[in-house]
Write a protein that holds these residues in place. Structure first.
Motif, PDB file in Angstrom:
ATOM      1  N   SER B  87       0.619  -0.686   0.125  1.00  0.00           N
ATOM      2  CA  SER B  87      -0.044  -0.324  -0.068  1.00  0.00           C
ATOM      3  C   SER B  87       0.985   0.850   0.450  1.00  0.00           C
ATOM      4  O   SER B  87       0.919   2.265  -0.507  1.00  0.00           O
ATOM      5  CB  SER B  87      -1.360   0.174   0.996  1.00  0.00           C
ATOM      6  OG  SER B  87      -1.773   1.385   1.471  1.00  0.00           O
ATOM      7  N   THR B  88       2.082   1.645   0.978  1.00  0.00           N
ATOM      8  CA  THR B  88       2.849   2.584   0.929  1.00  0.00           C
ATOM      9  C   THR B  88       3.313   2.380  -0.348  1.00  0.00           C
ATOM     10  O   THR B  88       2.971   4.566  -1.087  1.00  0.00           O
ATOM     11  CB  THR B  88       4.070   2.168   1.865  1.00  0.00           C
ATOM     12  OG1 THR B  88       3.306   1.910   3.166  1.00  0.00           O
ATOM     13  CG2 THR B  88       4.842   3.300   1.661  1.00  0.00           C
ATOM     14  N   ALA B  90       2.108   1.479  -3.337  1.00  0.00           N
ATOM     15  CA  ALA B  90       1.487   1.760  -4.552  1.00  0.00           C
ATOM     16  C   ALA B  90       0.605   3.113  -4.152  1.00  0.00           C
ATOM     17  O   ALA B  90       0.220   3.816  -5.772  1.00  0.00           O
ATOM     18  CB  ALA B  90      -0.267   1.002  -4.502  1.00  0.00           C
ATOM     19  N   ASN B  91       0.339   3.981  -2.896  1.00  0.00           N
ATOM     20  CA  ASN B  91       0.077   5.316  -3.177  1.00  0.00           C
ATOM     21  C   ASN B  91       0.572   6.366  -3.436  1.00  0.00           C
ATOM     22  O   ASN B  91       0.466   7.680  -3.840  1.00  0.00           O
ATOM     23  CB  ASN B  91      -0.567   5.179  -1.549  1.00  0.00           C
ATOM     24  CG  ASN B  91      -1.717   4.322  -1.884  1.00  0.00           C
ATOM     25  OD1 ASN B  91      -2.891   5.481  -1.662  1.00  0.00           O
ATOM     26  ND2 ASN B  91      -1.898   3.730  -1.000  1.00  0.00           N
ATOM     27  N   ASN B  92       2.342   5.903  -3.092  1.00  0.00           N
ATOM     28  CA  ASN B  92       3.000   7.089  -3.273  1.00  0.00           C
ATOM     29  C   ASN B  92       3.152   7.343  -4.998  1.00  0.00           C
ATOM     30  O   ASN B  92       4.006   8.161  -5.147  1.00  0.00           O
ATOM     31  CB  ASN B  92       4.424   6.575  -2.825  1.00  0.00           C
ATOM     32  CG  ASN B  92       4.653   7.294  -1.198  1.00  0.00           C
ATOM     33  OD1 ASN B  92       4.599   8.440  -0.966  1.00  0.00           O
ATOM     34  ND2 ASN B  92       3.807   6.132   0.139  1.00  0.00           N
TER      35      ASN B  92
END
Lengths: 204, 154
Positions: B87-88, B90-92
């Motif tokens: 998630s870190t 993908a979101n960045n």
């Protein structure tokens, strides 16, 4: 245990100051029982691409307290959805979702604490340690008409900071503010602090 | 702490966090890649990229990662229990793509050469079985992050 349905936690909200984010909610109370809570989150990516997937919070799945430090769950400057549910034994409440998504760029930035010290004729500043996100802009000047204001950028972890070599009998003033690159924002300046240097002013 | 891909400048993404997220899952992810003879992000894709080309290229690569690689690797991330680092990243990457979009409109001259480079990567990806390609691309994120690091200013 007399509880047919466990109510979902209410009044979810996030308090965020200096990039520390805490999710809170109203506790679900059941007489003489300990209710646990689980917190989950979704970033903008998950909401758009895998909306059925929620990620358990690193510290609060489960937790007994009606609050959760979500600082380490928020790892990008995007908007996050957050939800909480209560559990008591085999009973589980419905999920409660934070009404407005949270983005760390809304964090409240406070002026930094600072301490001005002298080491001989060296003017030093010690700044509050706010964590790896924070840089400091330190502004300092000699207190006299027409004095030039100097700016020094201080990276995280560098303490104390040498500012200037001072002259006996003179007075110097300092103020500082924080800057967080991850969100491109800075705090207000701290109140100005001035110090008077011991000794006789040098003859001109 | 900002990326400067030629004229495209992006703040708000901390590269160290991306590295920490990748390192947290590197062993699990790269252990799944059995095709040692193929490299998607090979020298012809990433070497000697001009400043102005870099903005086009990184945007095409990151968009592909967000729309295809992450999307198709997601179930594996759940299976391997690596959702948090996943998630870190993908979101960045999502932040980078959206911010690069805004600044990329101004440049046309180097789009073609950047496109050629991306197609080298994409054609290599298409030649592999779908799952193997996604696994390999996901495992090559350290190559991508290393290249991105050249454009990162503390």
């Amino acid at each position: 245990d007399g509880v047919a349905v466990l109510p979902a936690p209410q009044n979810l909200s996030v308090q965020s100051t200096n990039m520390k984010h805490v999710l809170t909610w109203s506790p679900v109370t059941v007489p003489e029982e300990i209710v646990h809570y689980s917190v989950e989150y979704q970033g903008e990516y998950e909401s758009l691409y895998t909306s059925h997937i929620w990620i358990p919070s690193i510290w609060c799945s489960p937790t007994q307290r009606p609050e959760c430090d979500i600082t380490e769950d928020i790892t990008a400057t995007v908007s996050y959805s957050l939800r909480v549910r209560a559990t008591l034994g085999s009973l589980t409440s419905a999920w409660s979702t934070l009404k407005h998504r949270f983005n760390q760029n809304s964090t409240i930035l406070t002026p930094p604490g600072m301490e001005i010290t002298m080491d001989g004729f060296h003017l030093l500043i010690k700044l509050e340690d706010l964590g790896p996100h924070f840089e400091f802009f330190v502004s300092y000047w000699r207190r006299e008409p027409g004095a030039k204001e100097h700016i020094k950028v201080v990276r995280p972890g560098v303490l104390p900071v040498y500012l200037e070599t001072v002259e006996p009998g003179a007075a110097y003033c300092v103020k500082a503010r924080t800057f967080v690159k991850a969100i491109g924002r800075h705090s207000a300046f701290s109140p100005t602090e001035c110090v008077k240097v011991q000794g006789e002013a040098l003859p001109l | 702490q900002e990326f400067q891909f030629g004229p495209c400048r992006v703040e708000g993404v901390v590269l160290q966090k991306l590295w920490q997220a990748f390192w947290a899952m590197k062993d699990i992810v790269q252990a799944q890649d059995n095709i040692m003879s193929v490299r998607l992000l090979r020298k012809e894709v990433l070497q000697n990229v001009s400043e102005t080309e870099s903005c086009h290229l990184i945007r095409a690569l990151l968009r592909f990662y967000v729309n295809t690689v992450f999307k198709n690797y997601h179930d594996k991330a759940v299976e391997f229990g690596i959702l948090k680092p996943f998630s870190t990243l993908a979101n960045n990457f999502f932040v980078l793509v959206s911010k690069l979009q805004a600044s990329q409109e101004k440049m046309f001259s180097t789009r073609k050469s950047a496109r050629r480079r991306f197609l080298l990567f994409y054609q290599a990806f298409k030649q592999l079985d779908r799952e193997a390609a996604v696994t390999k691309a996901f495992g090559e994120m350290d190559i991508l992050l290393s290249w991105m690091e050249k454009f990162y200013q503390l």
